[in-house]
Design a protein around this motif. Structure first.
Motif, PDB file in Angstrom:
ATOM      1  N   TRP A 149      18.416  21.737 -19.083  1.00  0.00           N
ATOM      2  CA  TRP A 149      19.118  23.007 -19.297  1.00  0.00           C
ATOM      3  C   TRP A 149      20.637  22.836 -19.243  1.00  0.00           C
ATOM      4  O   TRP A 149      21.364  23.817 -19.130  1.00  0.00           O
ATOM      5  CB  TRP A 149      18.631  24.032 -18.279  1.00  0.00           C
ATOM      6  N   SER A 151      24.097  22.286 -20.974  1.00  0.00           N
ATOM      7  CA  SER A 151      24.721  22.439 -22.291  1.00  0.00           C
ATOM      8  C   SER A 151      25.260  21.111 -22.811  1.00  0.00           C
ATOM      9  O   SER A 151      25.184  20.816 -24.006  1.00  0.00           O
ATOM     10  CB  SER A 151      25.866  23.455 -22.210  1.00  0.00           C
ATOM     11  N   LYS A 311      27.288  28.227 -21.489  1.00  0.00           N
ATOM     12  CA  LYS A 311      25.895  28.076 -21.110  1.00  0.00           C
ATOM     13  C   LYS A 311      24.999  28.213 -22.338  1.00  0.00           C
ATOM     14  O   LYS A 311      25.329  28.887 -23.303  1.00  0.00           O
ATOM     15  CB  LYS A 311      25.514  29.128 -20.067  1.00  0.00           C
ATOM     16  N   ASP A 317      17.941  28.262 -21.583  1.00  0.00           N
ATOM     17  CA  ASP A 317      18.793  28.098 -20.411  1.00  0.00           C
ATOM     18  C   ASP A 317      18.021  28.100 -19.098  1.00  0.00           C
ATOM     19  O   ASP A 317      18.601  28.027 -18.024  1.00  0.00           O
ATOM     20  CB  ASP A 317      19.832  29.228 -20.357  1.00  0.00           C
TER      21      ASP A 317
END
Length: 365
Positions: A149, A151, A311, A317
């Motif tokens: 998760w 970025s 994010k 996410d």
């Protein structure tokens, strides 16, 4: 007639939307993995509903349920009892790695999807059983890694394959770990199996070696390494007498190499990765920071740039939003970081690493 057809179409459309809007009925298997706090303390998003928890240690279960203001009647002493009473669509496993196989053996024949914490299995024998059950009963079997998760990892992947900014990958260096699970205050329930060579499969080599194996297999699009070579050490045998606390794993491919540095001896927590290609490099500094130096493979004056990232957007996410989206058919997880294809290879790499460390020889896959 046209009006009737329109009404019927609208009804089907609304029913379909309602079906997909309903939260995923999620059960929890085990409370002994400290990552369970991620789901227990997760803000309500409307996509997941905890319908039951299975934990043989009643005192532990009640302590956590009380801590998160969850009703005590969610608790069941066994996974079978919880499933029979609550009928979950999916189960997340937060117990020892050794117990992952049992969770799949119970859930798969009932058509219940499963997500386990990293890594998928304690060894390749367990993994083969789990994969076979998932395929036979047509369930999703995912593995959750925190680094999925980030970025920075997704942006790096796009630079490599979407924009061809690095050229072919030549070397990847992954650093993962912390001061040690006891040193950072992991719960006694977690430590009891995390430092056990049977229940965890090893020490730092498994606990943090799995991150690098997962990321490299993903970056190589599911390609197995040619060889796995590993060195493990016990720098703190008084603290971790049964397992390693320091590990370095080297993976070789026809035209690239990965060095995975897994440790319970770092002075600070770290999860970062360096990717070097023919034309430049990317350094993923944890979640939202990245450094790049990109050229054309000829110029030597390319300047390193720092990037601040945003994010990832939902459902990419969060492991539970992602799990729900996969089950609803909104995402196909083939060869991504959570996928069964990638994580079966991760287990092969880890088992080979343990074998290599014992024999002092490279292991061919």
């Amino acid at each position: 007639m046209k009006t009737l057809k329109l009404i019927l179409f609208c009804c089907v459309f609304l029913l379909t939307n309602l079906m997909y809007a309903k939260p995923l009925r999620l059960g929890i298997a085990g409370f002994t993995h400290d990552h369970v706090h991620q789901i227990l303390g997760r803000p309500a998003k409307g996509d997941v509903e905890i319908v039951g928890v299975a934990e043989p240690n009643r005192e532990l279960a009640m302590r956590y349920l009380k801590r998160y203001n969850l009703p005590e009647n969610l608790w069941y002493p066994t996974l079978e009892a919880m499933i029979a009473a609550t009928k979950p669509e999916a189960v997340c496993a937060f117990n020892s790695i050794f117990e992952h196989k049992q969770v799949v053996e119970i859930c798969a024949p009932k058509g219940i999807h499963v997500m386990v914490e990293k890594p998928l299995a304690v060894n390749t024998a367990h993994a083969k059983v789990m994969v076979a059950l998932a395929k036979k009963h047509n369930i999703q079997l995912l593995t959750n890694f925190e680094t999925t998760w980030y970025s920075s990892h997704q942006v790096a992947y796009d630079l490599i394959y979407g924009k061809n900014a690095l050229g072919d990958i030549r070397k990847v260096v992954v650093h993962d770990g912390h001061k040690g699970p006891k040193e950072i205050g992991c719960s006694q329930e977690f430590l009891s199996w995390l430092t056990d060579p049977v229940m965890n499969g090893g020490g730092a080599v498994i606990d943090f070696g799995c991150y690098g194996a997962n990321l490299m297999t993903w970056l190589m699009k599911g390609e197995r390494p040619l060889t796995v070579t590993a060195v493990t050490q016990q720098m703190k045998p008084d603290v971790y007498p049964k397992v390693d606390d320091e590990a370095t794993i080297i993976l070789t491919y026809p035209k690239s190499q990965a060095i995975i540095q897994a440790s319970w001896n770092w002075p600070f927590d770290r999860k970062d990765m360096e990717i070097y290609g023919q034309k430049g490099y990317v350094v993923c500094d944890r979640t939202l920071q990245m450094r790049t130096r990109l050229g054309d493979g000829v110029k030597r004056d390319a300047v390193e740039e720092k990037r601040e990232l945003t994010k990832l957007s939902a459902p990419y996410d969060d492991p539970f939003s992602y799990f729900a989206a996969v089950i609803k058919g909104e995402i196909k997880p083939e060869k991504d970081l959570s996928s069964l294809e990638v994580n079966q290879i991760v287990v092969e790499i880890l088992e080979a690493a343990v074998q290599s460390a014992k024999t002092g020889k490279a292991v061919k896959l």
